[in-house]
Design a protein around this motif. Sequence first.
Motif, PDB file in Angstrom:
ATOM      1  N   ASP A 169       6.256   9.901   1.418  1.00 16.39           N
ATOM      2  CA  ASP A 169       4.840   9.692   1.166  1.00 16.39           C
ATOM      3  C   ASP A 169       4.541   8.202   1.246  1.00 16.39           C
ATOM      4  O   ASP A 169       5.445   7.384   1.353  1.00 16.39           O
ATOM      5  CB  ASP A 169       4.409  10.300  -0.169  1.00 16.39           C
ATOM      6  N   ARG A 225       9.358   6.949  -0.346  1.00 13.91           N
ATOM      7  CA  ARG A 225       8.034   6.346  -0.511  1.00 13.91           C
ATOM      8  C   ARG A 225       7.952   5.040   0.273  1.00 13.91           C
ATOM      9  O   ARG A 225       8.804   4.172   0.149  1.00 13.91           O
ATOM     10  CB  ARG A 225       7.735   6.075  -1.978  1.00 13.91           C
ATOM     11  N   ALA A 238       9.051   2.398  -4.355  1.00 18.53           N
ATOM     12  CA  ALA A 238       9.025   2.399  -2.887  1.00 18.53           C
ATOM     13  C   ALA A 238      10.392   1.982  -2.361  1.00 18.53           C
ATOM     14  O   ALA A 238      11.015   1.070  -2.883  1.00 18.53           O
ATOM     15  CB  ALA A 238       7.952   1.441  -2.376  1.00 18.53           C
ATOM     16  N   LEU A 260       5.610   1.749   1.020  1.00 16.98           N
ATOM     17  CA  LEU A 260       4.519   0.937   0.488  1.00 16.98           C
ATOM     18  C   LEU A 260       3.795   0.240   1.626  1.00 16.98           C
ATOM     19  O   LEU A 260       4.434  -0.405   2.474  1.00 16.98           O
ATOM     20  CB  LEU A 260       5.041  -0.106  -0.502  1.00 16.98           C
ATOM     21  N   HIS A 286       2.341   4.869  -0.354  1.00 17.43           N
ATOM     22  CA  HIS A 286       1.529   4.278  -1.419  1.00 17.43           C
ATOM     23  C   HIS A 286       0.799   3.089  -0.819  1.00 17.43           C
ATOM     24  O   HIS A 286       1.428   2.143  -0.343  1.00 17.43           O
ATOM     25  CB  HIS A 286       2.380   3.821  -2.613  1.00 17.43           C
ATOM     26  N   VAL A 326       6.248   1.576  -8.129  1.00 17.19           N
ATOM     27  CA  VAL A 326       6.008   2.897  -7.527  1.00 17.19           C
ATOM     28  C   VAL A 326       7.263   3.478  -6.899  1.00 17.19           C
ATOM     29  O   VAL A 326       7.212   4.523  -6.260  1.00 17.19           O
ATOM     30  CB  VAL A 326       4.839   2.868  -6.499  1.00 17.19           C
ATOM     31  N   ILE A 380      -0.461  10.643   0.212  1.00 16.07           N
ATOM     32  CA  ILE A 380      -0.752   9.231  -0.047  1.00 16.07           C
ATOM     33  C   ILE A 380      -1.284   9.028  -1.460  1.00 16.07           C
ATOM     34  O   ILE A 380      -1.972   9.879  -2.002  1.00 16.07           O
ATOM     35  CB  ILE A 380      -1.755   8.684   1.003  1.00 16.07           C
ATOM     36  N   SER A 381      -0.895   7.908  -2.035  1.00 14.92           N
ATOM     37  CA  SER A 381      -1.434   7.473  -3.326  1.00 14.92           C
ATOM     38  C   SER A 381      -1.902   6.040  -3.159  1.00 14.92           C
ATOM     39  O   SER A 381      -1.551   5.387  -2.176  1.00 14.92           O
ATOM     40  CB  SER A 381      -0.366   7.580  -4.427  1.00 14.92           C
ATOM     41  N   HIS A 382      -2.706   5.540  -4.104  1.00 14.28           N
ATOM     42  CA  HIS A 382      -3.245   4.187  -3.970  1.00 14.28           C
ATOM     43  C   HIS A 382      -3.231   3.448  -5.293  1.00 14.28           C
ATOM     44  O   HIS A 382      -3.241   4.059  -6.343  1.00 14.28           O
ATOM     45  CB  HIS A 382      -4.709   4.135  -3.541  1.00 14.28           C
ATOM     46  N   SER A 383      -3.308   2.135  -5.132  1.00 16.16           N
ATOM     47  CA  SER A 383      -3.572   1.267  -6.279  1.00 16.16           C
ATOM     48  C   SER A 383      -4.246   0.008  -5.764  1.00 16.16           C
ATOM     49  O   SER A 383      -4.271  -0.244  -4.559  1.00 16.16           O
ATOM     50  CB  SER A 383      -2.291   0.932  -7.045  1.00 16.16           C
ATOM     51  N   THR A 430       4.828  -4.216  -7.184  1.00 13.21           N
ATOM     52  CA  THR A 430       4.292  -2.866  -6.962  1.00 13.21           C
ATOM     53  C   THR A 430       5.336  -1.967  -6.334  1.00 13.21           C
ATOM     54  O   THR A 430       5.455  -0.794  -6.706  1.00 13.21           O
ATOM     55  CB  THR A 430       3.023  -2.919  -6.092  1.00 13.21           C
TER      56      THR A 430
END
Length: 149
Positions: free
Chosen positions: A36, A8, A113, A10, A38, A111, A83-86, A107
């Motif tokens: 992936d 992951r 990362a 970030l 984030h 997550v 992809i994911s988000h925050s 973060t």
Amino acid sequence: MSAVAFDRVLAPLDRSEESLEAAEYAVAVAEQYGADVHALYLLEESVVRSLESGELEGDTVADDTEDLMETVDRLAADHDVSISHSMALGFVTTQLTHHPGSVILDTAEAVDADFLVVPREPISGNPDEVLGKAAEYVLQYASQPVLSV
């Protein structure tokens, strides 16, 4: 000798061109390593203060955030990267230890990362672009590898 592997990446974002360029690098790293991404959208101090004072509506911020995330989603989709988000406040006016660098590192841990891509300080010097201010902090304190672009 084992190969380097990342799961992951970030990519912290603000509204700067530099952060979008850093997101492109994050997607390229993720594509190369089968990872992936984030995407973390950090709200800058002026937005936080405007929200707190009622000068700015949360819906406006949400719309701006959605536009930015759609741009990053298209970039990831073009490279077949998940992809994911925050979203997080880059500043909290009542807590000095809450700043963009600490938010990025917190973060990253949350997550899971294992690689970070942060933009350098923007050439424009625009005070609303928070990530450049955070890059030095992240480079100094991150336990993960960091690419500063």
